[in-house]
Design a protein around this motif. Structure first.
Motif, PDB file in Angstrom:
ATOM      1  N   ILE A  46       4.646  -4.721   7.978  1.00 30.25           N
ATOM      2  CA  ILE A  46       3.911  -3.610   6.901  1.00 30.25           C
ATOM      3  C   ILE A  46       5.098  -4.746   5.771  1.00 30.25           C
ATOM      4  N   ALA A  47       6.222  -5.556   6.259  1.00 25.87           N
ATOM      5  CA  ALA A  47       6.521  -6.460   5.101  1.00 25.87           C
ATOM      6  C   ALA A  47       6.361  -7.826   4.765  1.00 25.87           C
ATOM      7  N   ARG A  48       4.401  -7.805   5.187  1.00 24.63           N
ATOM      8  CA  ARG A  48       3.717  -8.793   4.936  1.00 24.63           C
ATOM      9  C   ARG A  48       2.639  -8.124   4.020  1.00 24.63           C
ATOM     10  N   VAL A  49       2.459  -6.317   4.301  1.00 18.09           N
ATOM     11  CA  VAL A  49       1.521  -6.254   2.725  1.00 18.09           C
ATOM     12  C   VAL A  49       2.582  -5.648   1.329  1.00 18.09           C
ATOM     13  N   HIS A  50       3.933  -5.524   1.802  1.00 18.21           N
ATOM     14  CA  HIS A  50       4.632  -5.490   0.788  1.00 18.21           C
ATOM     15  C   HIS A  50       4.299  -6.558  -0.010  1.00 18.21           C
ATOM     16  N   ALA A  51       4.815  -7.793   0.362  1.00 18.67           N
ATOM     17  CA  ALA A  51       4.956  -9.254   0.223  1.00 18.67           C
ATOM     18  C   ALA A  51       3.563  -9.004  -0.559  1.00 18.67           C
ATOM     19  N   ARG A  52       2.078  -9.220  -0.238  1.00 22.22           N
ATOM     20  CA  ARG A  52       1.420  -9.220  -0.603  1.00 22.22           C
ATOM     21  C   ARG A  52       1.235  -8.885  -1.822  1.00 22.22           C
ATOM     22  N   TYR A  53       1.120  -7.752  -1.932  1.00 25.67           N
ATOM     23  CA  TYR A  53       1.513  -6.471  -3.582  1.00 25.67           C
ATOM     24  C   TYR A  53       2.370  -6.522  -3.824  1.00 25.67           C
ATOM     25  N   TRP A  54       3.663  -7.490  -4.477  1.00 25.37           N
ATOM     26  CA  TRP A  54       4.935  -7.344  -4.433  1.00 25.37           C
ATOM     27  C   TRP A  54       4.508  -7.443  -5.650  1.00 25.37           C
ATOM     28  N   GLN A  55       4.612  -6.776  -7.516  1.00 22.69           N
ATOM     29  CA  GLN A  55       4.906  -6.415  -8.496  1.00 22.69           C
ATOM     30  C   GLN A  55       2.858  -7.317  -9.233  1.00 22.69           C
ATOM     31  N   ASP A  56       2.446  -6.963  -7.846  1.00 24.00           N
ATOM     32  CA  ASP A  56       0.751  -7.024  -8.107  1.00 24.00           C
ATOM     33  C   ASP A  56       0.126  -6.485  -9.763  1.00 24.00           C
ATOM     34  N   PRO A  57      -0.042  -7.562 -10.889  1.00 25.42           N
ATOM     35  CA  PRO A  57      -0.671  -6.230 -11.802  1.00 25.42           C
ATOM     36  C   PRO A  57      -2.464  -5.674 -11.373  1.00 25.42           C
ATOM     37  N   GLY A  58      -3.030  -5.911 -10.516  1.00 25.86           N
ATOM     38  CA  GLY A  58      -3.849  -6.468 -10.055  1.00 25.86           C
ATOM     39  C   GLY A  58      -4.301  -4.181  -9.598  1.00 25.86           C
ATOM     40  N   LEU A  59      -2.218  -4.328  -9.313  1.00 24.11           N
ATOM     41  CA  LEU A  59      -2.814  -2.919  -8.572  1.00 24.11           C
ATOM     42  C   LEU A  59      -2.644  -1.700  -9.735  1.00 24.11           C
ATOM     43  N   ARG A  60      -2.937  -2.363 -10.635  1.00 20.09           N
ATOM     44  CA  ARG A  60      -2.408  -0.759 -11.754  1.00 20.09           C
ATOM     45  C   ARG A  60      -3.798  -0.712 -12.066  1.00 20.09           C
ATOM     46  N   ASP A  61      -4.841  -2.373 -11.765  1.00 23.19           N
ATOM     47  CA  ASP A  61      -6.386  -1.984 -12.300  1.00 23.19           C
ATOM     48  C   ASP A  61      -6.574  -0.817 -10.977  1.00 23.19           C
ATOM     49  N   ARG A  62      -6.155  -0.416 -10.433  1.00 22.55           N
ATOM     50  CA  ARG A  62      -6.773   0.530  -9.720  1.00 22.55           C
ATOM     51  C   ARG A  62      -6.928   2.409  -9.987  1.00 22.55           C
ATOM     52  N   PRO A  63      -8.467   2.393 -10.338  1.00 22.12           N
ATOM     53  CA  PRO A  63      -7.959   3.778 -11.326  1.00 22.12           C
ATOM     54  C   PRO A  63      -7.848   5.032  -9.577  1.00 22.12           C
ATOM     55  N   TRP A  64      -8.472   4.685  -7.933  1.00 28.69           N
ATOM     56  CA  TRP A  64      -7.794   5.390  -7.110  1.00 28.69           C
ATOM     57  C   TRP A  64      -6.431   5.248  -6.883  1.00 28.69           C
ATOM     58  N   LEU A  65      -5.943   4.225  -7.545  1.00 31.55           N
ATOM     59  CA  LEU A  65      -4.232   4.021  -6.948  1.00 31.55           C
ATOM     60  C   LEU A  65      -3.482   5.247  -6.930  1.00 31.55           C
ATOM     61  N   PRO A  66      -2.669   5.935  -6.463  1.00 30.34           N
ATOM     62  CA  PRO A  66      -1.697   6.415  -7.796  1.00 30.34           C
ATOM     63  C   PRO A  66      -0.487   6.041  -7.238  1.00 30.34           C
ATOM     64  N   SER A  67       0.800   5.890  -8.476  1.00 26.22           N
ATOM     65  CA  SER A  67       1.224   5.573  -8.504  1.00 26.22           C
ATOM     66  C   SER A  67       2.983   6.322  -7.899  1.00 26.22           C
ATOM     67  N   HIS A  68       3.787   5.996  -6.965  1.00 30.43           N
ATOM     68  CA  HIS A  68       5.323   7.251  -6.462  1.00 30.43           C
ATOM     69  C   HIS A  68       4.884   8.341  -6.607  1.00 30.43           C
ATOM     70  N   THR A  69       3.602   8.632  -5.682  1.00 27.06           N
ATOM     71  CA  THR A  69       3.240  10.332  -4.875  1.00 27.06           C
ATOM     72  C   THR A  69       3.312  10.158  -3.565  1.00 27.06           C
ATOM     73  N   PHE A  70       3.765  10.581  -3.446  1.00 29.84           N
ATOM     74  CA  PHE A  70       4.574  11.288  -2.132  1.00 29.84           C
ATOM     75  C   PHE A  70       3.603  12.843  -1.328  1.00 29.84           C
ATOM     76  N   TRP A  71       3.264  12.610   0.017  1.00 27.65           N
ATOM     77  CA  TRP A  71       3.019  14.092   0.400  1.00 27.65           C
ATOM     78  C   TRP A  71       4.433  14.644   0.623  1.00 27.65           C
ATOM     79  N   PHE A  72       5.618  14.706   0.478  1.00 37.72           N
ATOM     80  CA  PHE A  72       6.631  15.322   0.419  1.00 37.72           C
ATOM     81  C   PHE A  72       7.483  15.202  -0.897  1.00 37.72           C
ATOM     82  N   THR A  73       6.408  15.096  -2.151  1.00 38.06           N
ATOM     83  CA  THR A  73       6.886  14.786  -3.399  1.00 38.06           C
ATOM     84  C   THR A  73       6.931  16.072  -3.982  1.00 38.06           C
ATOM     85  N   GLY A  74       7.981  16.691  -4.546  1.00 34.87           N
ATOM     86  CA  GLY A  74       8.275  18.337  -4.822  1.00 34.87           C
ATOM     87  C   GLY A  74       9.695  17.966  -5.551  1.00 34.87           C
ATOM     88  N   ASP A  75       9.818  20.008  -5.957  1.00 30.41           N
ATOM     89  CA  ASP A  75      10.458  19.851  -6.430  1.00 30.41           C
ATOM     90  C   ASP A  75      10.885  21.332  -5.091  1.00 30.41           C
TER      91      ASP A  75
END
Length: 327
Positions: A46-75
């Motif tokens: 998983i460290a290699r995956v993290h490093a590959r996309y570290w601060q990669d601006p291309g991630l912002r251009d993927r409309p299907w990819l949410p930001s900071h969204t987890f199945w345990f997010t909530g109040d």
């Protein structure tokens, strides 16, 4: 290692996905948990995956990819009273105090996550989503089930893996080694300007966020139609994450949040954030005379109960559980 996709179809009446045959690999088991070597194998991957996309601006251009969204997010403030009733005695004073504080500071935690470096995060990195090959002392990991992928803090994956899938007895005394391994792999793969101290603080913030897992799976435990294994899975995950927050010293991240620390950026016993409070894998117990009056009274009531019979009947939780939705 990820399974290769050889072809797919998403037509109106034809949906299929052709991947590598992984049937010869051995699956992880969330109830049993992962060994130290299995956790290390996953962290390398998983460290290699993290490093590959570290601060990669291309991630912002993927409309299907949410930001900071987890199945345990909530109040989870509404769940907290029932959770405390059922788990306070099992988790202890320190863990319950930390969980209550994390719920109260939910918005501040979310804001802090959004200020940190981001990358591609699996979001549900646990034993049941892993396969292994090779001998037990040198396993090779394959990571599956990327339906919960998100753009967020890489340390979430690390804490979620260690906190949810490695039993407390197995990881005891090794948490710092796991942090060092993950950080070394990041640096070796090209991540720059991210020192071990910063990584440690991010892991503490991630451990604070992952306390939400305790409250989310507590809700799953209320489903009486679930199988015994699912109930065991959720109960084990809940208790492991609560213990991990103390091992990672998540209190340091809490006290660094605006409005969430007691007396400013200092932790318990006047410990300064960024110094001794950042030591991972230590969790000093609170002196007995500093424990909450309600908890002390509960201990006294329990001490007065008859040793055999005569005590209040306890609810039967043997059939409770929840089959986690396939996200």
């Amino acid at each position: 290692q990820l399974p290769r996709v050889h072809g797919c179809s998403d037509g109106d009446d034809d949906h299929w996905l052709l991947m590598d045959d992984l049937s010869a690999l051995r699956p992880g088991d969330q109830v049993r948990g992962l060994s130290q070597e299995e956790v290390r194998a996953v962290l390398r991957r998983i460290a290699r995956v993290h490093a590959r996309y570290w601060q990669d601006p291309g991630l912002r251009d993927r409309p299907w990819l949410p930001s900071h969204t987890f199945w345990f997010t909530g109040d989870f403030a509404a769940v907290l009273p029932a959770f405390e009733r059922d788990y306070a005695l099992r988790l202890g004073d320190e863990a319950m105090e930390l969980i209550r504080s994390a719920v109260a500071c939910n918005d501040a935690i979310e804001a802090a996550l959004r200020r940190r470096p981001w990358t591609l995060v699996h979001g549900d990195l646990r034993a049941d989503n892993l396969l292994f090959d090779g001998p037990a002392d040198a396993p090779v990991a394959t990571i599956l089930d990327w339906q919960t992928v998100t753009r967020s803090l890489a340390a979430i994956d690390v804490v979620f893996l260690i906190g949810g899938s490695e039993p407390v007895a197995e990881r005891q005394g090794h948490v710092e080694d796991l942090l060092d391994l993950w950080h070394r792999e990041l640096v070796a793969a090209g991540v720059k300007g991210y020192g071990p101290g910063e990584a440690r603080r991010d892991l503490q913030l991630a451990a604070l966020r992952c306390l939400n897992v305790c409250l989310r799976v507590y809700g799953f435990l209320q489903d009486q139609a679930a199988s015994p294994r699912v109930a065991l899975l959720n109960d084990a995950e809940l208790q492991r994450h609560a213990a991990a927050a103390l091992e990672f010293r998540a209190q340091a991240a809490l006290h660094a949040l605006p409005g969430c620390g007691r007396g400013g950026p200092s932790g318990p016993d006047g410990m300064r954030v960024g110094a001794a409070a950042d030591i991972i894998g230590t969790s000093p117990r609170r002196p007995r005379d500093q424990r909450s009056p309600a908890r002390t009274a509960s201990r006294r009531r329990r001490d007065r109960r008859p040793q055999r019979g005569g005590g209040p009947a306890q609810p039967d939780r043997s059939g409770r559980g929840h089959r986690r939705p396939h996200l």
